[in-house]
Design a protein around this motif. Structure first.
Motif, short mmCIF file in Angstrom:
data_model
loop_
_atom_site.label_atom_id
_atom_site.label_comp_id
_atom_site.label_asym_id
_atom_site.label_seq_id
_atom_site.Cartn_x
_atom_site.Cartn_y
_atom_site.Cartn_z
N SER B 80 0.83 -1.21 0.00
CA SER B 80 0.00 0.00 0.00
C SER B 80 0.87 1.26 0.00
CB SER B 80 -0.92 -0.01 1.23
OG SER B 80 -1.79 -1.11 1.19
N GLN B 81 0.42 2.25 -0.78
CA GLN B 81 1.15 3.50 -0.94
C GLN B 81 0.27 4.68 -0.50
OE1 GLN B 81 4.44 3.65 -2.00
NE2 GLN B 81 4.25 1.40 -1.78
N PRO B 82 0.89 5.77 -0.07
CA PRO B 82 0.07 6.95 0.31
C PRO B 82 -0.89 7.38 -0.79
CG PRO B 82 2.32 7.23 1.07
CD PRO B 82 2.31 5.97 0.24
N GLY B 83 -0.53 7.20 -2.02
CA GLY B 83 -1.40 7.54 -3.15
C GLY B 83 -2.63 6.65 -3.26
N ASP B 84 -2.65 5.57 -2.49
CA ASP B 84 -3.83 4.69 -2.46
C ASP B 84 -4.89 5.21 -1.49
OD1 ASP B 84 -1.68 1.76 -2.56
OD2 ASP B 84 -2.55 2.91 -4.23
N SER B 85 -4.54 6.22 -0.71
CA SER B 85 -5.48 6.78 0.27
C SER B 85 -6.70 7.32 -0.46
CB SER B 85 -4.81 7.89 1.07
OG SER B 85 -3.72 7.38 1.81
N ALA B 86 -7.85 6.74 -0.16
CA ALA B 86 -9.09 7.05 -0.87
C ALA B 86 -10.22 6.30 -0.17
CB ALA B 86 -9.01 6.61 -2.33
N THR B 87 -11.42 6.49 -0.66
CA THR B 87 -12.55 5.69 -0.20
C THR B 87 -12.81 4.60 -1.23
OG1 THR B 87 -13.57 7.55 0.96
CG2 THR B 87 -14.99 5.68 0.45
#
Lengths: 117, 116
Positions: B80-87
């Protein structure tokens, strides 16, 4: 290709006032959807058009909500009169067709956030 | 019976970790299971989808696992990457390929935060 365009992005109104949202789908997409997304919930389909005909409006509160898709392209969703519980994001989406397939992907717009005071 | 139950409501994962989001359904007629990703201020976008004739589908770091007997399916985000932060929203529809798109039912969403 250009995405699904929606306006306005934000709208604040008082209860019992009216509001209208506009959607321009991806060029050539025959199917257009309006979804309601209440905070903390998933999108809920309000109405689906195939060209300029209604496919499904079973979850549209018809006493206050109306939608049209003249000429089978742009669409407007109207709420009159608004209630507090109508506060939500109204998402428009379009797809080439109304049947699920690997190629028939729903593309959503950024949504119109409505706050009813 | 038309609901799709999604958990957890929110999830915090460290960078490089595995994010797992679960969904369950009751309607045995459901046979198309997509996952959508939604960034703040944007509409949901299709991430990956599975049909019940396979138990797993992988696209890059994203994997759907499907358990037909348990009527459950899950999304795994590897590394997991910070760019995956989402709903993330799971969804389900009957009819599989060829089914009507107006029958698509969405879960309640999972807010994923990947910490650097």
């Amino acid at each position: 290709e250009a995405g699904v365009a929606q306006s306005p992005r934000y709208k604040i109104i008082e209860k019992r006032q009216s509001v209208a949202f506009w959607c321009n789908p991806i060029s050539g997409h025959a199917t257009l959807y309006w979804y309601q997304q209440i905070l903390g919930q998933g999108p809920k389909l309000l109405i689906q058009f195939q060209n300029n005909g209604v496919v499904d409006d079973s979850q549209l509160p018809k006493d206050r909500f109306s939608a049209e898709r003249l000429k089978g392209v742009d669409s407007t969703l109207k709420i009159q009169p608004a209630k507090l519980e109508d506060s939500a994001v109204y998402l428009c989406a379009s797809s080439p067709a109304g049947r699920i397939s690997g190629a028939n992907v729903l593309t959503f717009g950024a949504g119109s956030r409505l706050t009813v005071l | 019976q038309q609901q799709v139950k999604q958990s957890p409501q929110s999830l915090i994962v460290q960078k490089g970790g595995i994010s797992i989001i679960n969904c369950a359904y009751e309607n045995t007629a459901f046979d198309y299971f997509p996952w959508y990703q939604q960034f703040p201020g944007k509409g949901p976008a299709l991430l990956i989808a599975i049909r019940p004739d396979v138990s797993e589908k992988k696209e890059g770091r994203f994997t759907i696992s499907f358990n037909k007997s348990a009527k459950q399916f899950s999304l795994h985000i590897m590394d997991s990457q910070p760019g995956d932060s989402a709903t993330y929203f799971c969804a389900a529809a009957p009819g599989g390929y060829g089914g009507a798109t107006n029958k698509l039912i969405f879960g309640t969403g999972t807010l994923l935060a990947v910490q650097p």
